[in-house]
Write a protein that holds these residues in place. Structure first.
Motif, PDB file in Angstrom:
ATOM      1  N   VAL A 181       0.834  -1.202   0.000  1.00 20.33           N
ATOM      2  CA  VAL A 181       0.000   0.000   0.000  1.00 20.33           C
ATOM      3  C   VAL A 181       0.872   1.255   0.000  1.00 20.33           C
ATOM      4  CG1 VAL A 181      -1.655   1.345   1.374  1.00 20.33           C
ATOM      5  CG2 VAL A 181      -2.014  -1.109   1.034  1.00 20.33           C
ATOM      6  N   LEU A 182       1.934   1.261   0.817  1.00 20.54           N
ATOM      7  CA  LEU A 182       2.846   2.411   0.834  1.00 20.54           C
ATOM      8  C   LEU A 182       3.495   2.620  -0.523  1.00 20.54           C
ATOM      9  CD1 LEU A 182       4.652   2.205   4.297  1.00 20.54           C
ATOM     10  CD2 LEU A 182       3.095   3.970   3.489  1.00 20.54           C
ATOM     11  N   THR A 183       3.846   1.537  -1.212  1.00 23.60           N
ATOM     12  CA  THR A 183       4.445   1.641  -2.538  1.00 23.60           C
ATOM     13  C   THR A 183       3.472   2.301  -3.509  1.00 23.60           C
ATOM     14  OG1 THR A 183       5.854  -0.272  -2.143  1.00 23.60           O
ATOM     15  CG2 THR A 183       5.491   0.343  -4.443  1.00 23.60           C
ATOM     16  N   PHE A 184       2.204   1.905  -3.458  1.00 21.66           N
ATOM     17  CA  PHE A 184       1.199   2.522  -4.327  1.00 21.66           C
ATOM     18  C   PHE A 184       0.982   3.995  -3.973  1.00 21.66           C
ATOM     19  CE2 PHE A 184      -0.402  -1.870  -5.261  1.00 21.66           C
ATOM     20  CZ  PHE A 184      -0.212  -1.802  -6.634  1.00 21.66           C
TER      21      PHE A 184
ATOM     22  N   TYR B 127       3.890   5.924  -5.319  1.00 24.41           N
ATOM     23  CA  TYR B 127       3.751   6.075  -6.772  1.00 24.41           C
ATOM     24  C   TYR B 127       2.766   7.206  -7.087  1.00 24.41           C
ATOM     25  CZ  TYR B 127       3.143   5.190 -11.693  1.00 24.41           C
ATOM     26  OH  TYR B 127       3.124   5.347 -13.051  1.00 24.41           O
ATOM     27  N   GLY B 128       1.629   7.203  -6.418  1.00 25.20           N
ATOM     28  CA  GLY B 128       0.615   8.226  -6.667  1.00 25.20           C
ATOM     29  C   GLY B 128       1.086   9.617  -6.312  1.00 25.20           C
ATOM     30  N   LEU B 129       1.786   9.757  -5.203  1.00 27.99           N
ATOM     31  CA  LEU B 129       2.284  11.069  -4.807  1.00 27.99           C
ATOM     32  C   LEU B 129       3.357  11.577  -5.765  1.00 27.99           C
ATOM     33  CD1 LEU B 129       2.407  10.699  -0.924  1.00 27.99           C
ATOM     34  CD2 LEU B 129       0.811  12.065  -2.296  1.00 27.99           C
ATOM     35  N   VAL B 130       4.209  10.682  -6.234  1.00 31.13           N
ATOM     36  CA  VAL B 130       5.207  11.092  -7.232  1.00 31.13           C
ATOM     37  C   VAL B 130       4.499  11.534  -8.508  1.00 31.13           C
ATOM     38  CG1 VAL B 130       7.157  10.321  -8.656  1.00 31.13           C
ATOM     39  CG2 VAL B 130       7.046   9.669  -6.247  1.00 31.13           C
TER      40      VAL B 130
ATOM     41  N   ARG C  94       0.992  10.920 -14.755  1.00 31.45           N
ATOM     42  CA  ARG C  94       0.497   9.651 -14.228  1.00 31.45           C
ATOM     43  C   ARG C  94       1.423   8.485 -14.555  1.00 31.45           C
ATOM     44  NH1 ARG C  94      -5.347   7.772 -16.078  1.00 31.45           N
ATOM     45  NH2 ARG C  94      -5.397  10.005 -16.300  1.00 31.45           N
ATOM     46  N   TYR C  95       2.054   8.517 -15.695  1.00 31.91           N
ATOM     47  CA  TYR C  95       2.904   7.401 -16.133  1.00 31.91           C
ATOM     48  C   TYR C  95       4.390   7.754 -16.038  1.00 31.91           C
ATOM     49  CZ  TYR C  95      -1.606   5.937 -17.889  1.00 31.91           C
ATOM     50  OH  TYR C  95      -2.924   5.606 -17.988  1.00 31.91           O
ATOM     51  N   TRP C  96       4.766   8.442 -14.972  1.00 28.92           N
ATOM     52  CA  TRP C  96       6.150   8.868 -14.788  1.00 28.92           C
ATOM     53  C   TRP C  96       7.130   7.704 -14.787  1.00 28.92           C
ATOM     54  CZ3 TRP C  96       8.777   6.925 -10.656  1.00 28.92           C
ATOM     55  CH2 TRP C  96       8.017   6.423  -9.601  1.00 28.92           C
ATOM     56  N   ILE C  97       6.683   6.533 -14.469  1.00 30.53           N
ATOM     57  CA  ILE C  97       7.570   5.364 -14.387  1.00 30.53           C
ATOM     58  C   ILE C  97       8.200   5.056 -15.751  1.00 30.53           C
ATOM     59  CG2 ILE C  97       5.842   3.568 -14.843  1.00 30.53           C
ATOM     60  CD1 ILE C  97       8.411   3.331 -12.069  1.00 30.53           C
TER      61      ILE C  97
ATOM     62  N   ILE D 225      12.878  12.100  -5.822  1.00 33.69           N
ATOM     63  CA  ILE D 225      11.551  12.338  -5.248  1.00 33.69           C
ATOM     64  C   ILE D 225      11.053  11.079  -4.543  1.00 33.69           C
ATOM     65  CG2 ILE D 225       9.130  12.848  -5.788  1.00 33.69           C
ATOM     66  CD1 ILE D 225      10.225  14.646  -8.075  1.00 33.69           C
ATOM     67  N   VAL D 226      11.218   9.918  -5.182  1.00 31.26           N
ATOM     68  CA  VAL D 226      10.818   8.655  -4.555  1.00 31.26           C
ATOM     69  C   VAL D 226      11.609   8.440  -3.275  1.00 31.26           C
ATOM     70  CG1 VAL D 226      10.879   6.138  -4.798  1.00 31.26           C
ATOM     71  CG2 VAL D 226      10.044   7.544  -6.680  1.00 31.26           C
ATOM     72  N   LEU D 227      12.897   8.664  -3.327  1.00 28.30           N
ATOM     73  CA  LEU D 227      13.755   8.475  -2.159  1.00 28.30           C
ATOM     74  C   LEU D 227      13.311   9.359  -0.995  1.00 28.30           C
ATOM     75  CD1 LEU D 227      16.328   7.067  -1.107  1.00 28.30           C
ATOM     76  CD2 LEU D 227      17.615   9.015  -1.961  1.00 28.30           C
ATOM     77  N   LEU D 228      13.035  10.619  -1.268  1.00 24.92           N
ATOM     78  CA  LEU D 228      12.591  11.538  -0.215  1.00 24.92           C
ATOM     79  C   LEU D 228      11.231  11.131   0.358  1.00 24.92           C
ATOM     80  CD1 LEU D 228      13.710  14.945  -1.747  1.00 24.92           C
ATOM     81  CD2 LEU D 228      14.744  13.739   0.187  1.00 24.92           C
TER      82      LEU D 228
END
Length: 109
Positions: A15-18, A21-24, A31-34, A44-47
């Protein structure tokens, strides 16, 4: 009974991973930043993951969900356990890197 506890922790990590992802996606306004995972999105993900890891561990300790024994390494200044902190930080990062690699490989075919 321990298996239920570990299942709950695993679901929480997913859930935290999702959420991360949403916050990034909100921060990057994409939406498809990945698909274009780069150094900026990595930072940003690291922070965000670091913030979530700290808050999750701090709340769990304060609410007495668990405690650390004398063998647990503690992150200086943050005063949270090193291994749970790293798990919450590293899992999303690895998930996003692997997903980016899979998407990139698929798109080049």
């Amino acid at each position: 009974m321990k298996s239920i506890y570990f299942l709950g922790c695993t679901i929480g990590d997913v859930v935290l991973t999702f959420i991360i992802y949403g916050l990034v996606a909100v921060v990057l306004k994409h939406r498809y930043w990945i698909r274009s995972f780069n150094f900026r999105s990595f930072v940003i993900v690291l922070l965000m993951a670091g913030l979530f890891a700290f808050v999750a561990e701090w709340v769990a300790i304060e609410l007495n969900f668990w405690s650390y024994n004398e063998k647990m390494l503690i992150v200086p200044v943050l005063e949270v356990g090193l291994s749970p902190f790293l798990a919450i930080v590293v899992n999303p990062i690895l998930s996003f890197i692997i997903t980016h690699k899979i998407i990139s490989t698929r798109d080049t075919r």
